[in-house]
Design a protein around this motif. Structure first.
Motif, PDB file in Angstrom:
ATOM      1  N   GLN A 137      44.806  18.657 102.489  1.00  0.00           N
ATOM      2  CA  GLN A 137      44.407  19.959 102.995  1.00  0.00           C
ATOM      3  C   GLN A 137      45.201  21.028 102.250  1.00  0.00           C
ATOM      4  O   GLN A 137      46.388  20.854 101.976  1.00  0.00           O
ATOM      5  N   ARG A 169      47.187  23.599 102.353  1.00  0.00           N
ATOM      6  CA  ARG A 169      48.068  24.380 103.233  1.00  0.00           C
ATOM      7  C   ARG A 169      49.525  24.109 102.826  1.00  0.00           C
ATOM      8  O   ARG A 169      49.827  23.088 102.196  1.00  0.00           O
ATOM      9  N   LYS A 174      38.728  24.399 102.172  1.00  0.00           N
ATOM     10  CA  LYS A 174      40.144  24.252 102.497  1.00  0.00           C
ATOM     11  C   LYS A 174      40.728  22.901 102.056  1.00  0.00           C
ATOM     12  O   LYS A 174      41.858  22.581 102.385  1.00  0.00           O
ATOM     13  N   GLY A 175      39.935  22.129 101.330  1.00  0.00           N
ATOM     14  CA  GLY A 175      40.415  20.843 100.848  1.00  0.00           C
ATOM     15  C   GLY A 175      40.719  20.887  99.361  1.00  0.00           C
ATOM     16  O   GLY A 175      40.266  21.781  98.650  1.00  0.00           O
TER      17      GLY A 175
END
Length: 409
Positions: free
Chosen positions: A338, A340, A373-374
Motif C-alpha cells: 500500500q 503509505r 493507492k497500491g
C-alpha cells in the motif's frame, strides 16, 4: 580435394602436423578435475586449449595449413572468412611467418573481435551482414587478388592440425575411454575422432552441438532441424557443416548430443567457479553435455577439450549473475504494497530478520493493474542459498504480503 576423406586425414598426417607445429603452439595441460568428477559421476579430464596464445585451439590447424604453402603462395598471402578464433590464429601465425593475412568479417562483428584480429597481424575487411556474406566476398577476393583461401574447418590440413589436440590429450591421460568434443563445422571433431579410432578403437567418441545450431547433428541423422538464433556458443554456431568433415564424423563418431543455452551457461559458470578458468560457450559444450546426460556418461573416463576462452567480459558477467539467480543466491522479489508511509520499512524488517541483503529497490506506481493507492515493489536481493531465500518468502507471505519471484528461463 580428391579421394576418400579418411584417406586424406589419417593418424600419420596428424602426427606429421604435430611435428610441423611443435614449439610454435602450446602443449596445453590435460588435468583431472576432482570436483567436476564428483559432480558428474564420471572421471573428468580437461584439456586447457584456452591457454594457447590466442586462447583457442584454432591456431593449430591454421599454422599447419600455413606451413603447407609454397613460397609463392606465402608471398602472395592468404585469406579467410571468420569472426572468431580462426581469424586470430591465422593472423598471429601469418605475421610470425611473414605471410600476409586478410580476414573478411561481417559488418556486424563486435569491435573487440576486429581489434583482437588486427592486434595479432590480420588485415580485416568488413563486408556483409552475415557470415555467409563475408564468406562469399572472401572467395571473390581470393580470385581477384590471387590469394590462398584457408578454410576454418573443411580442409584436411586444418583438421590434421586440430587433431594434434588428441595426440597430446591421450599422451597425458592414457586411460581415457571416452571423449566428448564440440562440433561446429567439424574440424576439431574430425581430427580428434581420427586419432581416437587409430589409437583407441574401442573408445566412445561423442560430439556436442548447441541446440540452436544442430547442423551436423541433422546432417548425420538425416533430419531437417531449424538452425539459428543467438547462442552463447557462437564458436560452434555453424549453419552449414563441412562436406569433408561430415564424412569423417559419419565414419568415426558414435553419437552427437545437443545442449541447451541454459546448460551451456551452467557449464561456463562451473568451470570458472571450480577450475578458475575462463571459457567461451563452445569451450564449455563438452561439460554441458556430460552434466545434462549423467546416465550416459556415469563411470566413464572422459576427456573434454576446453577449446576456447574468448568470451566478452560483459557476456561472462551476465552468465555468472544468471547462474547465481538460478541457484537462489540472487533474486528479484515482486511485492504488492500500500502506498503509505512506513510500508516499505515494514518489508525491510523481514529482510533484516532473515539476514538477506538488499541490492536494489524499484517502485512502480503508474503502470500496474492495482488501485491508485497500491504499488508494486521489485526488490533485488542476495541470499546465502535457496533455503534462506525460501524462508524469507514464506515469512513475507505469513505477514500478509503478496510475493512472487521473477524467474529466469
Amino acid at each position: 580435394m580428391t579421394g576418400k576423406a579418411t584417406d586424406l586425414l589419417t593418424l600419420d598426417t596428424i602426427r606429421a602436423a604435430a611435428d610441423r607445429i611443435k614449439g610454435a603452439v602450446v602443449h596445453t595441460p590435460t588435468m583431472h578435475s576432482i570436483t567436476l568428477s564428483a559432480i558428474t559421476g564420471a572421471e573428468i579430464w580437461l584439456k586447457f586449449e584456452n591457454q594457447q596464445f590466442t586462447a583457442a585451439y584454432k591456431e593449430r590447424g591454421a599454422l599447419n595449413a600455413l606451413l603447407h604453402l609454397t613460397d609463392e603462395q606465402r608471398e602472395r598471402g592468404v585469406i579467410a572468412a571468420s569472426a572468431g578464433n580462426h581469424s586470430q590464429g591465422l593472423s598471429y601465425h601469418g605475421r610470425r611467418l611473414g605471410v600476409p593475412v586478410t580476414i573478411v568479417m561481417p559488418r556486424t562483428t563486435p569491435t573487440v573481435k576486429v581489434m583482437q584480429t588486427e592486434s595479432v597481424g590480420g588485415n580485416v575487411v568488413l563486408e556483409g551482414e552475415t557470415f555467409d556474406d563475408a564468406y562469399a566476398y572472401a572467395r571473390q577476393l581470393e580470385k581477384e587478388r590471387n590469394l590462398t583461401f584457408v578454410h576454418p574447418f573443411d580442409e584436411p590440413n586444418v583438421a590434421a592440425g586440430q587433431g594434434t589436440v588428441a595426440l597430446e590429450m591421450f599422451e597425458d591421460a592414457p586411460d581415457l575411454d571416452c571423449i566428448v568434443t564440440p562440433i561446429g563445422g567439424g574440424g576439431l571433431m574430425s581430427g580428434m575422432a581420427t586419432v581416437a579410432r587409430a589409437l583407441k578403437p574401442d573408445m566412445e567418441v561423442i560430439g556436442v552441438q548447441a541446440e540452436l545450431y544442430p547442423s551436423m547433428y541433422s546432417r548425420i541423422k538425416g533430419q531437417d532441424m531449424p538452425c539459428g538464433g543467438d547462442s552463447l556458443a557462437e564458436g560452434i554456431s555453424v549453419k552449414a557443416p563441412g562436406e569433408f568433415t561430415a564424412q569423417i564424423i559419419k565414419d568415426c563418431v558414435d553419437d552427437i548430443v545437443l545442449v541447451t543455452e541454459r546448460e551451456l551457461e551452467k557449464a561456463v559458470s562451473l568451470l570458472l567457479q571450480i577450475e578458475k578458468t575462463v571459457v567461451e560457450g563452445a569451450g564449455a559444450a563438452g561439460l554441458a553435455a556430460v552434466l545434462s546426460n549423467p546416465e550416459k556418461f556415469a563411470g566413464r573416463k572422459i576427456g573434454l577439450v576446453l577449446c576456447g576462452g574468448n568470451i566478452d567480459q560483459r557476456l561472462l558477467a551476465n552468465v555468472l549473475l544468471r547462474d547465481l539467480a538460478r541457484s537462489g543466491r540472487l533474486a528479484r522479489l515482486r511485492i504488492t504494497l500500500q502506498d503509505r508511509p512506513g510500508a516499505l520499512y515494514k518489508v525491510m524488517t523481514e529482510f533484516d530478520k532473515h539476514n538477506v541483503n538488499i541490492i536494489e529497490i524499484y517502485h512502480q506506481r503508474i503502470f500496474t493493474s492495482l488501485p491508485a493507492k497500491g504499488l508494486i515493489t521489485d526488490i533485488e536481493c542476495e541470499a546465502r542459498d535457496r533455503d534462506q531465500l525460501n524462508a524469507l518468502i514464506e515469512s513475507l507471505k505469513a505477514a500478509g504480503y503478496a510475493v512472487s519471484q521473477v524467474e529466469l528461463n
